[in-house]
Design a protein around this motif. Structure first.
Motif, short mmCIF file in Angstrom:
data_model
loop_
_atom_site.label_atom_id
_atom_site.label_comp_id
_atom_site.label_asym_id
_atom_site.label_seq_id
_atom_site.Cartn_x
_atom_site.Cartn_y
_atom_site.Cartn_z
N LYS A 1 65.78 -24.62 7.92
CA LYS A 1 66.39 -24.64 6.58
C LYS A 1 67.89 -24.91 6.71
O LYS A 1 68.53 -24.46 7.66
CB LYS A 1 66.20 -23.30 5.87
N VAL A 2 68.42 -25.64 5.75
CA VAL A 2 69.86 -25.88 5.65
C VAL A 2 70.28 -25.76 4.19
O VAL A 2 69.46 -25.91 3.29
CB VAL A 2 70.27 -27.26 6.19
N CYS A 3 71.55 -25.49 3.98
CA CYS A 3 72.11 -25.45 2.62
C CYS A 3 73.06 -26.63 2.46
O CYS A 3 73.88 -26.90 3.33
CB CYS A 3 72.85 -24.14 2.38
N LEU A 4 72.93 -27.33 1.35
CA LEU A 4 73.78 -28.49 1.06
C LEU A 4 74.57 -28.24 -0.22
O LEU A 4 74.03 -27.76 -1.21
CB LEU A 4 72.94 -29.75 0.86
N ILE B 1 74.67 -34.29 11.84
CA ILE B 1 74.48 -32.86 12.11
C ILE B 1 73.02 -32.47 11.88
O ILE B 1 72.42 -31.74 12.68
CB ILE B 1 75.43 -32.01 11.24
N LEU B 2 72.44 -32.97 10.80
CA LEU B 2 71.03 -32.67 10.53
C LEU B 2 70.11 -33.21 11.62
O LEU B 2 69.15 -32.54 12.02
CB LEU B 2 70.62 -33.25 9.18
N ARG B 3 70.40 -34.40 12.12
CA ARG B 3 69.59 -34.97 13.21
C ARG B 3 69.71 -34.12 14.46
O ARG B 3 68.72 -33.90 15.17
CB ARG B 3 70.00 -36.42 13.47
N HIS B 4 70.91 -33.65 14.72
CA HIS B 4 71.12 -32.77 15.89
C HIS B 4 70.35 -31.46 15.70
O HIS B 4 69.72 -30.97 16.65
CB HIS B 4 72.62 -32.50 16.07
N TYR C 1 67.46 -26.39 1.54
CA TYR C 1 66.44 -27.42 1.74
C TYR C 1 65.83 -27.26 3.13
O TYR C 1 66.48 -26.74 4.04
CB TYR C 1 67.06 -28.84 1.69
N ASP C 2 64.61 -27.78 3.31
CA ASP C 2 64.08 -27.99 4.64
C ASP C 2 64.91 -29.10 5.26
O ASP C 2 65.43 -29.96 4.53
CB ASP C 2 62.61 -28.42 4.60
N ILE C 3 65.00 -29.13 6.56
CA ILE C 3 65.82 -30.16 7.22
C ILE C 3 65.33 -31.56 6.86
O ILE C 3 66.12 -32.45 6.58
CB ILE C 3 65.85 -29.94 8.76
N ASP C 4 64.01 -31.75 6.82
CA ASP C 4 63.46 -33.07 6.49
C ASP C 4 63.83 -33.48 5.06
O ASP C 4 64.19 -34.64 4.81
CB ASP C 4 61.95 -33.09 6.67
N LEU D 1 69.98 -36.91 1.76
CA LEU D 1 71.26 -37.48 2.19
C LEU D 1 71.14 -38.98 2.49
O LEU D 1 72.07 -39.74 2.22
CB LEU D 1 71.79 -36.73 3.41
N GLU D 2 69.99 -39.41 3.04
CA GLU D 2 69.82 -40.84 3.28
C GLU D 2 69.77 -41.61 1.96
O GLU D 2 70.33 -42.70 1.84
CB GLU D 2 68.55 -41.09 4.10
N LYS D 3 69.12 -41.01 0.96
CA LYS D 3 69.08 -41.63 -0.38
C LYS D 3 70.49 -41.68 -0.97
O LYS D 3 70.91 -42.70 -1.52
CB LYS D 3 68.15 -40.83 -1.29
#
Length: 195
Positions: A118-121, A83-86, A131-134, A140-142
């Motif tokens: 920006k997104v909220c996790l 979803i973040l990549r999209h 967070y910023d998307i990056d 999330l990758e970590k």
């Protein structure tokens, strides 16, 4: 001398790998084992081995629950990363993104999301951070790599634990068979004395 050091390092690495799970020692000589303190009778030795076996069962239950949690967590993290990549791709456009989001089990709602950086996790324990998307993607990758690594470690620990089950079960069978042979010898001696 170098091989001795290498072997001791390998043994230490194995012990560290399965930290917290005691290794079951194979009973090669049952007579010697039965002469150890605390093994006065076969029942006492079997009780001790059964107690060890039950501890292994408890550890297996805990590790299996952790494994199940991780197996559920990994697909969720992967889906969130997708979803973040999209969203990253849609960030440069001015058109809002049409999507459906989950309100409750099997209940979705249609939404229009404007382009954002920006997104909220959800972090857990009822904590959500923006967070910023990056940054979110890096986090999330970590988390995904950590969860995958933990899953591999848990599977190795479960395999090690299964080996300990087998060793403990074999030890219990050997002690039991030793006791059966000892009793039959005693019965033969008693019957020989009566004759």
């Amino acid at each position: 001398m170098a091989t001795t050091i290498d072997n001791s390092n390998a043994a230490q690495a194995t012990k560290r790998k399965h930290l917290g799970i005691p290794e079951a020692v194979f009973v090669e000589d049952v007579d010697t084992y039965m002469k150890q303190p605390g093994n006065e009778t076969a029942d006492a030795a079997l009780r001790k081995l059964d107690e060890q076996y039950q501890k292994y069962k408890y550890m297996e239950l805990n590790l299996s629950q952790k494994k199940l949690r991780l197996k559920n967590q990994i697909p969720q993290i992967t889906q969130t990363l997708e979803i973040l990549r999209h969203m990253q791709k849609k960030k440069e456009t001015t058109d809002p993104m049409e999507t459906h989001f989950l309100l409750a089990d099997n209940v979705y709602c249609k939404a229009s999301v404007p382009p954002t950086d920006k997104v909220c996790l959800w972090l857990g324990a009822n904590v959500m951070l923006e967070y910023d998307i990056d940054e979110a993607q890096a986090l999330l990758e970590k988390n995904l790599s950590t969860a995958s690594r933990n899953l591999e470690t848990l599977e190795e620990d479960l395999d090690f634990l299964r080996d300990q089950f087998t060793t403990t079960e074999v030890n219990m069978a050997r002690v039991y068979n030793w006791d059966v042979k000892r009793r039959s010898k005693e019965n033969l001696l008693k019957s020989a004395e009566k004759s």
